[in-house]
Design a protein around this motif. Structure first.
Motif, PDB file in Angstrom:
ATOM      1  N   CYS A   1       9.225   4.750  -9.786  1.00  0.00           N
ATOM      2  CA  CYS A   1       8.731   5.614  -8.709  1.00  0.00           C
ATOM      3  C   CYS A   1       8.020   4.791  -7.638  1.00  0.00           C
ATOM      4  N   LEU A   2       7.202   3.840  -8.040  1.00  0.00           N
ATOM      5  CA  LEU A   2       6.519   2.992  -7.057  1.00  0.00           C
ATOM      6  C   LEU A   2       7.508   2.080  -6.347  1.00  0.00           C
ATOM      7  N   HIS A   3       8.571   1.685  -7.025  1.00  0.00           N
ATOM      8  CA  HIS A   3       9.621   0.907  -6.375  1.00  0.00           C
ATOM      9  C   HIS A   3      10.287   1.723  -5.268  1.00  0.00           C
ATOM     10  N   LEU A   4      10.514   3.003  -5.514  1.00  0.00           N
ATOM     11  CA  LEU A   4      11.087   3.866  -4.481  1.00  0.00           C
ATOM     12  C   LEU A   4      10.130   4.002  -3.293  1.00  0.00           C
ATOM     13  N   VAL A   5       8.845   4.146  -3.578  1.00  0.00           N
ATOM     14  CA  VAL A   5       7.857   4.198  -2.496  1.00  0.00           C
ATOM     15  C   VAL A   5       7.891   2.895  -1.700  1.00  0.00           C
TER      16      VAL A   5
ATOM     17  N   VAL B   1      -4.445   4.239 -10.133  1.00  0.00           N
ATOM     18  CA  VAL B   1      -5.085   3.248 -11.007  1.00  0.00           C
ATOM     19  C   VAL B   1      -4.045   2.616 -11.935  1.00  0.00           C
ATOM     20  N   VAL B   2      -2.948   2.155 -11.342  1.00  0.00           N
ATOM     21  CA  VAL B   2      -1.900   1.465 -12.084  1.00  0.00           C
ATOM     22  C   VAL B   2      -1.495   0.219 -11.300  1.00  0.00           C
ATOM     23  N   PRO B   3      -0.862  -0.764 -11.957  1.00  0.00           N
ATOM     24  CA  PRO B   3      -0.377  -1.931 -11.222  1.00  0.00           C
ATOM     25  C   PRO B   3       0.716  -1.534 -10.240  1.00  0.00           C
ATOM     26  N   PRO B   4       0.722  -2.074  -9.014  1.00  0.00           N
ATOM     27  CA  PRO B   4       1.784  -1.737  -8.063  1.00  0.00           C
ATOM     28  C   PRO B   4       3.134  -2.296  -8.456  1.00  0.00           C
TER      29      PRO B   4
ATOM     30  N   ALA C   1       2.134   0.703   1.333  1.00  0.00           N
ATOM     31  CA  ALA C   1       2.098   2.085   0.862  1.00  0.00           C
ATOM     32  C   ALA C   1       2.180   2.145  -0.658  1.00  0.00           C
ATOM     33  N   ALA C   2       3.053   1.332  -1.248  1.00  0.00           N
ATOM     34  CA  ALA C   2       3.161   1.307  -2.711  1.00  0.00           C
ATOM     35  C   ALA C   2       1.860   0.840  -3.337  1.00  0.00           C
ATOM     36  N   ASN C   3       1.225  -0.161  -2.720  1.00  0.00           N
ATOM     37  CA  ASN C   3      -0.053  -0.641  -3.235  1.00  0.00           C
ATOM     38  C   ASN C   3      -1.119   0.443  -3.140  1.00  0.00           C
ATOM     39  N   ALA C   4      -1.125   1.187  -2.025  1.00  0.00           N
ATOM     40  CA  ALA C   4      -2.102   2.266  -1.858  1.00  0.00           C
ATOM     41  C   ALA C   4      -1.876   3.369  -2.883  1.00  0.00           C
TER      42      ALA C   4
END
Length: 317
Positions: free
Chosen positions: A163-167, A184-187, A175-178
């Motif tokens: 999901c963060l990869h899609l972001v 509260v998870v690793p990006p 944006a993925a880092n934010a």
């Protein structure tokens, strides 16, 4: 604004559904105006784990979404519902990007979307997926597979990685880092799911590299070597390599390169610095070295990457 549709039906896993809803349904404060429009799509009120879910739309609405997310399918020994399979197939045919989380890969495989390509699912079910769908190349070791318009993830926490990869693909690394900070998870996690099969991952902050990793990230502009890392960690290079494998799933040098590429992505998105300056800031040394590693890792040259995300930022604005 990109629309995301979650495909639900009886027998879905609630963890993956809730995770996707949280990522795509709640924007980081600074990005609220440019985030996703989320819809839950199903044939009727359905049971997801112990919960009852009221869909916003029917399954036919999947074909109107930019991205379709298929959460985990609980009983992999049973064929997924034909109406769900057909709706996912139709959405892909209409141009949607389709991603499965965990055992949702069985739905994508039943729809024929994985034929001739590489895919993954929870490591406990990779053999079953490969046996049932021999035209799919099943990779049991990776956290997720991105084939462009079809993506699959491994189990549970790897769904968050996808999901963060899609972001990151849609809105960039910042944006993925934010989003990751809010959750509260690793990006981004390096390595594959093979590291989780036989041994647990050390808790954040409670492993031998807890002090070393932030130290290295603050010094990416320097030509760090394995010897430098080992000296800072007060251990031999051999022990350092062993701990890196256990904690990150990769080697010290590959981990360093991944951090340098990630920093380069953020600088390309957020600054007007030239490639030479970014190469120096990321410890790559020269623009040629940065271009070579960036193109090999990300799939496009740095200049193309910058143009792509600048164009998306203009459209979002």
């Amino acid at each position: 604004m990109t629309s995301v549709a979650l495909a639900v039906t009886d027998g879905m896993l609630h963890f993956e559904l809730a995770l996707a809803a949280e990522v795509f349904g709640s924007a980081p404060p600074a990005l609220a105006g440019a985030w996703y429009r989320l819809a839950v799509c199903g044939p009727r009120p359905v049971r997801v784990g112990r919960f009852r879910v009221e869909p916003d739309h029917g399954l036919d609405h999947l074909a109107r979404a930019h991205t379709v997310i298929v959460p985990g399918w609980a009983d992999v020994d049973v064929d997924p519902p034909a109406d769900l399979v057909e709706a996912v197939r139709a959405a892909h045919a209409a141009g949607a990007r389709v991603a499965s989380l965990c055992t949702g890969a069985f739905v994508l495989a039943a729809a024929g979307l994985l034929d001739g390509g590489r895919a993954t699912t929870h490591w406990a079910h990779t053999a079953a997926l490969a046996a049932r769908h021999p035209r799919v190349t099943v990779d049991p070791d990776v956290l997720y597979v991105d084939n462009g318009r079809v993506l699959t993830s491994a189990g549970k926490a790897a769904a968050m990685d996808l999901c963060l990869h899609l972001v990151r693909r849609d809105h960039g690394s910042s944006a993925a880092n934010a989003a990751a900070r809010r959750l509260v998870v690793p990006p981004h996690r390096d390595g594959g799911q093979a590291q989780f099969v036989t041994a647990p991952v050390p808790e954040p902050g409670h492993h031998p590299l807890a002090d070393l990793l932030p130290w290295a990230i603050e010094r990416l502009d320097r030509p760090l070597t394995v010897a430098d890392l080992a000296r800072q960690a007060r251990m031999s290079a051999r022990n350092l390599g062993r701990h890196f494998r256990a904690v990150t799933g990769t080697t010290p040098l590959r981990w360093l390169l991944a951090q340098r590429i990630r920093l380069a992505q953020e600088l390309l998105e957020t600054t007007d610095d030239g490639i030479d300056i970014i190469a120096a800031a990321t410890g790559m040394g020269t623009a040629a070295t940065l271009r070579r590693h960036f193109n090999r890792t990300v799939g496009v040259p740095p200049d193309t990457y910058r143009r792509t995300f600048r164009a998306r930022a203009r459209l979002a604005g």
